[in-house]
Write an enzyme that holds these catalytic residues in place. Structure first.
Site, PDB file in Angstrom:
ATOM      1  N   LYS A 298       0.893  -1.072   0.019  1.00  0.00           N
ATOM      2  CA  LYS A 298      -0.003  -0.028   0.038  1.00  0.00           C
ATOM      3  C   LYS A 298       0.971   1.276  -0.076  1.00  0.00           C
ATOM      4  O   LYS A 298       2.226   1.231   0.411  1.00  0.00           O
ATOM      5  CB  LYS A 298      -0.871  -0.010   1.310  1.00  0.00           C
ATOM      6  CG  LYS A 298      -2.197   0.711   0.847  1.00  0.00           C
ATOM      7  CD  LYS A 298      -3.145  -0.090   0.248  1.00  0.00           C
ATOM      8  CE  LYS A 298      -4.515   0.777   0.176  1.00  0.00           C
ATOM      9  NZ  LYS A 298      -5.726  -0.150  -0.381  1.00  0.00           N
TER      10      LYS A 298
HETATM   11  P1  NAD Z   1     -13.325   7.408  -2.469  1.00  0.00           P
HETATM   12  O1  NAD Z   1     -12.128   8.452  -2.158  1.00  0.00           O
HETATM   13  O2  NAD Z   1     -13.583   7.382  -3.944  1.00  0.00           O
HETATM   14  O3  NAD Z   1     -14.583   7.490  -1.667  1.00  0.00           O
HETATM   15  C1  NAD Z   1     -14.417   7.544  -0.132  1.00  0.00           C
HETATM   16  C2  NAD Z   1     -15.856   8.236   0.301  1.00  0.00           C
HETATM   17  O4  NAD Z   1     -16.152   8.254   1.617  1.00  0.00           O
HETATM   18  C3  NAD Z   1     -15.935   9.642  -0.186  1.00  0.00           C
HETATM   19  O5  NAD Z   1     -17.317   9.896  -0.928  1.00  0.00           O
HETATM   20  C4  NAD Z   1     -16.056  10.422   0.952  1.00  0.00           C
HETATM   21  O6  NAD Z   1     -16.748  11.606   0.868  1.00  0.00           O
HETATM   22  C5  NAD Z   1     -16.651   9.364   1.985  1.00  0.00           C
HETATM   23  N1  NAD Z   1     -16.288   9.410   3.609  1.00  0.00           N
HETATM   24  C6  NAD Z   1     -15.122   9.652   3.979  1.00  0.00           C
HETATM   25  N2  NAD Z   1     -15.339   9.906   5.389  1.00  0.00           N
HETATM   26  C7  NAD Z   1     -16.850   9.511   5.266  1.00  0.00           C
HETATM   27  C8  NAD Z   1     -17.677   9.572   6.578  1.00  0.00           C
HETATM   28  N3  NAD Z   1     -17.235   9.735   8.029  1.00  0.00           N
HETATM   29  N4  NAD Z   1     -18.839   9.592   6.431  1.00  0.00           N
HETATM   30  C9  NAD Z   1     -19.506   9.269   5.249  1.00  0.00           C
HETATM   31  N5  NAD Z   1     -18.683   9.316   3.937  1.00  0.00           N
HETATM   32  C10 NAD Z   1     -17.409   9.340   4.229  1.00  0.00           C
HETATM   33  O7  NAD Z   1     -12.467   6.234  -2.142  1.00  0.00           O
HETATM   34  P2  NAD Z   1     -12.759   4.487  -2.749  1.00  0.00           P
HETATM   35  O8  NAD Z   1     -11.738   4.229  -3.582  1.00  0.00           O
HETATM   36  O9  NAD Z   1     -14.182   4.461  -2.898  1.00  0.00           O
HETATM   37  O10 NAD Z   1     -12.400   3.818  -1.400  1.00  0.00           O
HETATM   38  C11 NAD Z   1     -13.300   3.595  -0.068  1.00  0.00           C
HETATM   39  C12 NAD Z   1     -12.774   2.355   0.643  1.00  0.00           C
HETATM   40  O11 NAD Z   1     -12.919   1.188  -0.368  1.00  0.00           O
HETATM   41  C13 NAD Z   1     -11.444   2.685   1.249  1.00  0.00           C
HETATM   42  O12 NAD Z   1     -11.480   1.783   2.288  1.00  0.00           O
HETATM   43  C14 NAD Z   1     -10.717   1.888   0.232  1.00  0.00           C
HETATM   44  O13 NAD Z   1      -9.402   1.360   0.800  1.00  0.00           O
HETATM   45  C15 NAD Z   1     -11.686   0.807  -0.224  1.00  0.00           C
HETATM   46  N6  NAD Z   1     -11.302  -0.140  -1.380  1.00  0.00           N
HETATM   47  C16 NAD Z   1     -10.989   0.618  -2.511  1.00  0.00           C
HETATM   48  C17 NAD Z   1     -11.004   0.075  -3.713  1.00  0.00           C
HETATM   49  C18 NAD Z   1     -10.810   0.540  -5.026  1.00  0.00           C
HETATM   50  O14 NAD Z   1     -10.758   0.205  -5.870  1.00  0.00           O
HETATM   51  N7  NAD Z   1     -11.170   1.987  -5.144  1.00  0.00           N
HETATM   52  C19 NAD Z   1     -10.724  -1.312  -3.431  1.00  0.00           C
HETATM   53  C20 NAD Z   1     -10.737  -2.038  -2.596  1.00  0.00           C
HETATM   54  C21 NAD Z   1     -11.080  -1.300  -1.312  1.00  0.00           C
END
Ligand code: NAD
Length: 420
Positions: free
Chosen positions: A118
């Site tokens: 990461k």
């Molecule tokens: P992103 O930045 O696109 O989205 C995150 C969202 O969470 C944003 O809309 C933000 O406003 C919101 N957020 C943050 N704090 C919040 C709160 N307290 N209450 C409500 N909403 C809140 O990120 P992402 O890529 O969608 O990743 C989200 C999660 O999924 C992370 O834990 C990431 O590690 C995990 N993840 C992502 C991927 C990927 O392909 N992008 C793959 C596996 C896991």
């Protein structure tokens, strides 16, 4: 042997440190189930390589800011390291280490030949202009250049980064190499060698995991999604497409609720703030709604000792990494809640990242349908294995997922032996 992680003092108990504690706790539980010896446990608890870098950024007004960046390769015993890059102000070395460790188990669990890594930069990307963000990304990549490469360590998008970030990384790496190297990152734009199906892959995996765990018709099943970002918004869309009723979604700016269901396509097009046909809801209230499925898809530590007793959803599908603390996990398990753990539920992203990388390495591309079929096969296969391991051992889905993931990595270490 002792675990080589920095000592815990009150000043260091950041959300990242809590995430690492959770990851180490889950590893310990799996190691106990598997009967691993102390040496192997310590090896699995310790990142293989951790790099902390200073990233100077020239701001538009000429000032220079310096932010911290990280890249952690937790384990490379089964193949090159693989894992996203996060741009978030709260990111620290502990959080990045926890996320790298979860990547190791996730890749092993779904049977793809990668180790876990990461990266992260402690920065708020929304406070930077596009040009500042590009300069920051390129400089960070230069600093971590010795670690990454298509055969060594392959980054991907995570919180606060996207396909544009991946394009800048691919370009910076390629300029240094002297030729185009599409396989150095995944989650790229299609025009640079991205894969069909990658943008929605994590969310498609969340949908597959949710429907597999539900075990009945999704028609009218109510859903709340915390974190309407890359993963959460498309997970809401795919669950809605399958017949579920998405009644609440949130992002950092706020939450909306409508008992009759939300128009997810409209929310994705115009954003939460512009959506009129719903009531406003507190961010914490969303987690406690009386819904059938809760999808936490924001950050770590959303469901804790404090709010777990008030969570009413009977099924939690973890789109985010580490959204449930071990204390909350125990409370919810005792209450009979089923939790599809992060390393299974959100594995669709790394599965299609792997497929993208395979296509890049062969200079070949597959149709959307070929990608979708392979994703579904791997997700459903892993779900079945986790479910049967949980039943056989009388443990939770999270414990079972870790027993399989940690077990495969431990076996790889044992087969390779120790050099010298
Ligand atoms: P992103 O930045 O696109 O989205 C995150 C969202 O969470 C944003 O809309 C933000 O406003 C919101 N957020 C943050 N704090 C919040 C709160 N307290 N209450 C409500 N909403 C809140 O990120 P992402 O890529 O969608 O990743 C989200 C999660 O999924 C992370 O834990 C990431 O590690 C995990 N993840 C992502 C991927 C990927 O392909 N992008 C793959 C596996 C896991």
């Amino acid at each position: 042997m002792t675990v080589m992680v920095p000592s815990r003092t009150p000043a260091l108990i950041t959300p990242g440190r809590q995430a690492l504690d959770s990851a180490l706790f889950q590893l310990d539980q799996a190691a106990a189930q598997l009967g691993l010896d102390d040496g192997l446990r310590t090896m699995l608890a310790t990142p293989r390589r951790s790099l902390t870098v200073s990233v100077p950024v020239r701001r538009e007004d000429g000032r220079m800011d310096v932010v911290q960046g990280f890249r952690v390769q937790h384990n490379v015993s089964r193949g090159p390291a693989k894992g996203g890059i996060r741009f978030h102000p709260g990111t620290d070395i502990y959080e990045v280490t926890a996320l790298a460790m979860w990547m190791t188990w996730k890749c092993a669990l779904v049977g793809i030949p990668y180790g876990g890594a990461k990266g992260g930069v402690s920065v708020d990307p929304t406070a930077l202009t596009t040009r500042e963000l590009e300069r920051l990304t390129r400089r960070y990549v230069n600093e971590i250049l010795p670690l990454i490469g298509p055969e060594k360590d392959i980054p991907a998008p995570d919180v606060g980064t996207d396909e544009q970030t991946m394009a800048w990384i691919m370009d910076t790496y390629s300029v240094n190499a002297g030729y185009s190297v599409p396989g150095v990152v995944t989650g790229k734009p299609m025009t640079l060698g991205g894969s069909l199906g990658r943008a929605g892959a994590t969310s498609r995996g969340v949908q597959i995991a949710a429907l597999s765990a539900l075990g009945r018709s999704p028609d009218g099943v109510t859903v709340a999604v915390q974190g309407f970002g890359k993963v959460g918004a498309l997970a809401a869309q795919y669950l809605s497409d399958a017949g579920c009723k998405v009644v609440a979604v949130s992002d950092v700016s706020g939450a909306v609720y409508n008992a009759n269901g939300l128009d997810v396509a409209e929310l994705r097009a115009n954003g939460i703030a512009a959506y009129r046909d719903a009531d406003a809801l507190g961010l914490d209230e969303l987690l406690e709604l009386d819904v059938d499925i809760l999808v936490p898809a924001a950050l770590e530590g959303a469901i804790t000792l404090e709010n777990a007793p008030r969570i009413r959803a009977r099924l939690i599908v973890e789109g985010a990494n580490g959204p449930t603390t071990p204390e909350a996990d125990e409370i919810l398990t005792d209450a009979g809640t089923t939790i599809v753990p992060d390393i299974l539920a959100n594995a669709g992203g790394v599965i299609v990242s792997y497929l993208e990388w395979v296509q890049n390495m062969q200079a070949y591309s597959w149709s959307a349908n070929e990608v979708e079929v392979k994703l579904r096969d791997l997700m459903e296969g892993a779900f079945g294995e986790v479910k049967s391991t949980a039943a056989e051992r009388g443990i939770t889905l999270r414990q079972a997922a870790h027993v399989i993931g940690v077990g495969r990595v431990a076996e790889a270490h044992q087969m390779r032996g120790l050099y010298p």
